[in-house]
Design an enzyme around this catalytic site. Structure first.
Site, PDB file in Angstrom:
ATOM      1  N   ASP A  88       0.798  -1.226   0.000  1.00  0.00           N
ATOM      2  CA  ASP A  88       0.000   0.000   0.000  1.00  0.00           C
ATOM      3  C   ASP A  88       0.833   1.280   0.000  1.00  0.00           C
ATOM      4  O   ASP A  88       0.274   2.377  -0.126  1.00  0.00           O
ATOM      5  CB  ASP A  88      -0.955   0.016   1.204  1.00  0.00           C
ATOM      6  CG  ASP A  88      -2.111  -0.950   1.011  1.00  0.00           C
ATOM      7  OD1 ASP A  88      -2.636  -1.023  -0.109  1.00  0.00           O
ATOM      8  OD2 ASP A  88      -2.473  -1.643   1.977  1.00  0.00           O
ATOM      9  N   ASP A 133      -5.373  -4.999  -6.042  1.00  0.00           N
ATOM     10  CA  ASP A 133      -5.147  -3.610  -5.640  1.00  0.00           C
ATOM     11  C   ASP A 133      -3.701  -3.174  -5.906  1.00  0.00           C
ATOM     12  O   ASP A 133      -3.405  -2.013  -6.149  1.00  0.00           O
ATOM     13  CB  ASP A 133      -5.436  -3.412  -4.140  1.00  0.00           C
ATOM     14  CG  ASP A 133      -6.541  -4.302  -3.604  1.00  0.00           C
ATOM     15  OD1 ASP A 133      -6.765  -5.389  -4.170  1.00  0.00           O
ATOM     16  OD2 ASP A 133      -7.160  -3.933  -2.597  1.00  0.00           O
TER      17      ASP A 133
HETATM   18  N1  GLY Z   1      -6.798  -1.901  -0.951  1.00  0.00           N
HETATM   19  C1  GLY Z   1      -7.869  -2.305  -0.162  1.00  0.00           C
HETATM   20  C2  GLY Z   1      -9.221  -2.026  -0.716  1.00  0.00           C
HETATM   21  O1  GLY Z   1      -9.437  -1.751  -1.857  1.00  0.00           O
HETATM   22  O2  GLY Z   1     -10.139  -2.104   0.087  1.00  0.00           O
END
Ligand code: GLY
Length: 399
Positions: free
Chosen positions: A119, A180
């Site tokens: 992230d 993601d």
């Molecule tokens: N990256 C986590 C989500 O999209 O909830």
């Protein structure tokens, strides 16, 4: 007589209501007015903002009015400074620049700590990335470059992808890569082109290629998570984490794919990504409900009695605006742009905007339904991508 009058009055009200609803639905998108609305909400949130280490707005539960705040380590920490940078970009208001800088700088330690997970791209590119784009502040650039190197430490050359969640290796018993993660390749591409190592570019390309090969079913709907054998690098299986089931299409996951492969085409000009972005977009568009705002998972058996996810709609709208700029066929390009505009028109109605309900910009996003967390809530990344989409439209239409 009195009863008749009441009936006529009720009928007139109903007719007026229907006409008004039809007008509201067909009203053209006024980008400037929507950006002005966003600015007003952002200023309200800023005024209400908290001191201390846990001061970054993340979400507002359905029925509540106050933001839940997080610290800089939270995966969503970059979106609020990103929202502030977008608000500054739109308004040129210096107080917003000061706030955007302050909230961005809170995230600086991420660049120099061991990577917790993938992230880092969301966190540092949405904050410092936008900050650098708008200010060219060298201190921001240094932080972005260091963060890209930190993210690259999660790359496993045997598998060819970034390990998205190191903390889940024990639980899954395998290397894991999540959809993601496509979004966070943008940080690597940017760094490789702005003074960072060329290896960062190769890592991003390897990750995108493997994801393209392994993360999708025959109909181009995606898995949320793919597990790989750490030793041989081979794919084990595709599963879900935040979606309805292993075989379902989780709405936000698919929107990350549309955005991620469009961005990969921008950064590499490899036509394979452009074609793929269209395929993953087409299945999403084909399966949308009439109002173009997806349910949180396209395959939830409870549809239509299940929450929507406006964040997925905002991410997709932003992605489709960019996708439309790359497509040479004028009709097809107009099709994707038209869909994006129609999504933004719908998001811009009272049904999805917060206004007096709370200080966020949008309502009705769903974070992690299987965990019953942030269901039908206001979530900061929906606001971020909505503003981004509006600014992309503004830039495209040159006003
Ligand atoms: N990256 C986590 C989500 O999209 O909830």
């Amino acid at each position: 007589m009195k009863k008749n009058c009441l009936q006529v009055f009720a009928l007139m009200l109903l007719m007026f209501g229907c006409k008004y609803a039809a007008m509201a639905q067909t009203a053209p998108l006024n980008v400037k007015a929507q950006l002005a609305y966003c600015l007003a909400q952002v200023k309200k949130s800023l005024q209400a903002s908290k001191d201390g280490d846990i001061n970054i707005p993340r979400s507002i539960p359905a029925g509540k009015t106050d933001w839940k705040y997080v610290g800089y380590k939270d995966w969503t920490s970059g979106f609020w400074p990103g929202v502030l940078w977008y608000a500054y970009e739109y308004s040129k208001d210096k107080s917003l620049k000061i706030a955007a800088d302050k909230f961005s700088r809170e995230l600086a330690p991420l660049a120099y700590s061991p990577a917790y997970d993938h992230d880092l791209g969301f966190q540092v590119y949405c904050s410092f990335g936008n900050g650098y784009r708008l200010t060219k502040d060298k201190a921001y650039k240094k932080i972005i470059l260091a963060t890209a190197d930190t993210l690259a430490t999660l790359f496993n050359p045997k598998v060819g992808t970034i390990l998205s969640w190191p903390r889940e290796v024990k639980n899954f018993g395998a290397h894991n890569t999540i959809m993601d993660n496509m979004m966070n390749l943008e940080l690597l591409f940017w760094a490789s082109k702005n003074g960072g190592s060329k290896k960062l570019y190769n890592i991003a390309v390897s990750h995108a290629k493997k994801t393209m090969a392994n993360h999708f079913r025959k109909d181009y709907s995606g898995y949320h998570v793919v597990l790989y054998d750490t030793i041989t690098g081979k794919k084990i299986k595709g599963i879900t984490h935040q979606g309805y089931s292993d075989s379902s299409m989780w709405a936000r996951g698919q929107s990350w794919a549309i955005y991620g492969f469009t961005m990969c085409y921008r950064e590499t000009k490899n036509p394979a990504y452009l074609g793929f972005a269209q395929k993953v977009a087409n299945i999403y568009l084909k399966r949308l409900p009439k109002d173009l705002i997806p349910y949180w998972d396209f395959d939830d058996a409870a549809i239509p009695n299940t929450p929507k996810d406006v964040s997925a709609a905002a991410v997709t709208a932003s992605a489709l605006i960019e996708l439309s700029t790359f497509i040479k066929d004028a009709k097809l390009s107009a099709y994707y742009l038209g869909k994006a505009k129609a999504m933004l028109t719908e998001i811009s109605t009272e049904k999805y905007q917060s206004h007096e309900v709370n200080n966020a910009i949008l309502l009705h996003s769903t974070g992690h339904k299987p965990n019953n967390s942030e269901v039908d809530a206001s979530i900061i990344y929906a606001d971020y991508y909505y503003m981004e989409a509006l600014l992309r439209l503004r830039a495209k239409d040159n006003f």
